[in-house]
Write a protein that holds these residues in place. Structure first.
Motif, short mmCIF file in Angstrom:
data_model
loop_
_atom_site.label_atom_id
_atom_site.label_comp_id
_atom_site.label_asym_id
_atom_site.label_seq_id
_atom_site.Cartn_x
_atom_site.Cartn_y
_atom_site.Cartn_z
N ASP A 195 5.15 4.73 2.47
CA ASP A 195 5.74 6.01 2.91
C ASP A 195 5.91 6.05 4.42
O ASP A 195 6.91 6.60 4.93
N ARG A 196 4.95 5.47 5.15
CA ARG A 196 5.06 5.45 6.60
C ARG A 196 6.26 4.60 7.05
O ARG A 196 7.02 5.02 7.93
N GLU A 197 6.45 3.45 6.43
CA GLU A 197 7.57 2.59 6.79
C GLU A 197 8.90 3.22 6.38
O GLU A 197 9.92 3.03 7.06
N ARG A 198 8.91 3.95 5.27
CA ARG A 198 10.13 4.64 4.87
C ARG A 198 10.56 5.62 5.96
O ARG A 198 11.75 5.73 6.32
N HIS A 199 9.58 6.34 6.52
CA HIS A 199 9.88 7.29 7.58
C HIS A 199 10.44 6.58 8.81
O HIS A 199 11.39 7.06 9.44
N VAL A 200 9.89 5.42 9.15
CA VAL A 200 10.38 4.64 10.29
C VAL A 200 11.84 4.23 10.07
O VAL A 200 12.68 4.35 10.97
N ASP B 177 0.84 -1.19 0.00
CA ASP B 177 0.00 0.00 0.00
C ASP B 177 0.88 1.25 0.00
O ASP B 177 1.81 1.37 0.81
N PRO B 178 0.64 2.21 -0.91
CA PRO B 178 1.50 3.39 -1.00
C PRO B 178 1.58 4.19 0.30
O PRO B 178 2.65 4.71 0.65
N VAL B 179 0.48 4.31 1.01
CA VAL B 179 0.49 5.06 2.27
C VAL B 179 1.36 4.35 3.30
O VAL B 179 2.19 4.98 3.99
N GLU B 180 1.20 3.04 3.42
CA GLU B 180 2.01 2.27 4.37
C GLU B 180 3.48 2.28 3.95
O GLU B 180 4.37 2.32 4.80
N LEU C 132 14.39 5.31 -2.81
CA LEU C 132 13.58 4.13 -3.10
C LEU C 132 12.13 4.51 -3.40
O LEU C 132 11.50 5.27 -2.68
N ARG C 133 11.59 3.95 -4.49
CA ARG C 133 10.19 4.15 -4.86
C ARG C 133 9.41 2.85 -4.66
O ARG C 133 10.00 1.77 -4.60
N ARG C 134 8.11 2.98 -4.60
CA ARG C 134 7.28 1.79 -4.44
C ARG C 134 7.50 0.84 -5.62
O ARG C 134 7.54 -0.39 -5.44
N GLU C 135 7.69 1.37 -6.82
CA GLU C 135 7.91 0.53 -7.99
C GLU C 135 9.20 -0.28 -7.85
O GLU C 135 9.28 -1.42 -8.32
#
Length: 392
Positions: free
Chosen positions: A57-62, A52-55, A106-109
């Motif tokens: 980005d959240r995990e990237r922040h973590v 999920d794109p939102v998750e 890093l991108r989701r793709e």
């Protein structure tokens, strides 16, 4: 991942994951009556991850926060510095968590492409330990993972070329204490010498009765604390010896650490000392290999790295058979010459002086003898003979 955790915890279990230098492990513990549910969760995670794109980005922040915390940890920074020096051609020299630059880029793709390429049957090892019928479990596993693509095995990693000269790296930073680390190249995890090298590291630098603590910390008072451990993995690893000390005396401390390692190669432990020390050392060596308290976690990690499902049994059996002569032999096997890596992290708050201090310390450490003389001290001999708590 949050929904998966809730499902597992709702069945009274626990789920976790970790990444080492060799593999990523997804670890699930459940009562045997929930075997089917646990298998479905793992199979669905491995085969149908959505990202999920939102998750994402959240995990990237973590992860970025974890990287930031690591940069503020002097010991972690020093350890990474040693590994970068020791494994300059091998992925073991890179931080497992990545760098701020790579994670931000890093991108989701990219994640989806990585997942599709590497999360395939040819790269997957499934380990099940517990109270269940093996044949029935095998059939259910085959069915649950029926849709996973065969894929292509991970390509061989670059080989770390054998060193031909001593490596010395120093870094002056805004820290309070000096961190001194020595790295000695060792064989891969499935080599028969690994149990002895593990025990050697424990005897050297783990616990109040360790040789480094008794001699270098308490008797000679050159450093404030010491540690030692064996990094053993799928490819050749390191025995790491580390010490923290106030500014100055780096040369003297480095020589003292090497003296104690060489002592193991030249002096066999007294027979009266071995029975008192060996049980603790064996217990420490066997338990520190386990990433979690529960046994299945270790079973999930060791077989892929060692290429042997019976590795843990072999390791523990070998550990029990070790003698003082084996410990001395493992000390002889540790290379202390051209295959030695040294890393020193030095306190220097002024950025305009850090480069000069780094160069001066690097040159100073290089002047140390590659095979220092063994210079036992009587105080150490009396301390170990008398037991813990007695230092002359």
């Amino acid at each position: 991942m949050g929904q998966i955790a809730r499902e597992v915890e709702g069945s009274g279990g626990e789920i976790n994951a970790w990444t080492s230098h060799d593999e990523t492990v997804y670890h699930l513990v459940l009562a045997s009556r929930f075997f089917d549910a646990g298998l479905d969760i793992l199979a669905d995670t491995i085969q149908n991850a959505g990202f999920d794109p939102v998750e994402f980005d959240r995990e990237r922040h973590v992860v970025l926060e974890e990287i930031k915390q690591g940069l503020d940890d002097p010991e972690r920074q020093a350890g990474q510095g040693l590994f970068e020096a020791a494994f300059d051609q091998h992925p073991y020299g890179r931080p497992i968590i990545g760098t701020e630059a790579t994670v931000r880029r890093l991108r989701r793709e990219d994640l989806v492409a990585f997942f599709s390429k590497y999360y395939v049957a040819s790269n997957l090892t499934l380990v099940v330990v517990g109270d269940f019928d093996a044949e029935s479990a095998r059939q259910r596993i085959t069915q649950a993972f029926s849709s996973i693509p065969a894929g292509v095995p991970v390509a061989a990693r670059p080989r770390q070329v054998e060193q031909s000269q001593l490596r010395v790296v120093a870094a002056a930073r805004d820290v309070k204490e000096t961190q001194l680390l020595l790295g000695f190249h060792t064989p891969a995890i499935n080599h028969p010498d690994v149990p002895a090298l593990d025990l050697l590291a424990v005897a050297l630098g783990q616990g109040d009765s360790s040789r480094l603590n008794l001699e270098v910390v308490r008797n000679r008072q050159l450093v404030t604390n010491t540690s030692a451990y064996l990094f053993s993995a799928r490819d050749p690893g390191l025995v790491v010896v580390a010490a923290s000390l106030p500014p100055g005396r780096v040369d003297e401390a480095a020589r003292a650490l090497l003296d104690e390692i060489l002592r193991f190669s030249r002096e066999e432990m007294a027979q009266e000392e071995w029975p008192r020390r060996a049980p603790f050392w064996r217990a420490t060596a066997s338990t520190t290999r386990r990433p979690f308290k529960v046994m299945p976690a270790n079973w999930a990690s060791s077989p892929p790295s060692a290429g042997d499902v019976n590795f843990e049994d072999r390791y523990l059996a070998s550990l029990e058979k070790l003698t003082p002569a084996d410990l001395r032999a493992s000390g002889c096997a540790v290379p202390t010459g051209v295959e030695l890596d040294r890393f020193a992290q030095l306190p220097e708050p002024k950025t305009d002086k850090q480069r000069a201090k780094t160069e001066k310390t690097t040159a100073s450490i290089r002047k140390l003898s590659r095979r220092p003389r063994l210079e036992p001290t009587r105080g150490f001999a009396r301390a170990t003979a008398a037991g813990e708590g007695t230092v002359s």
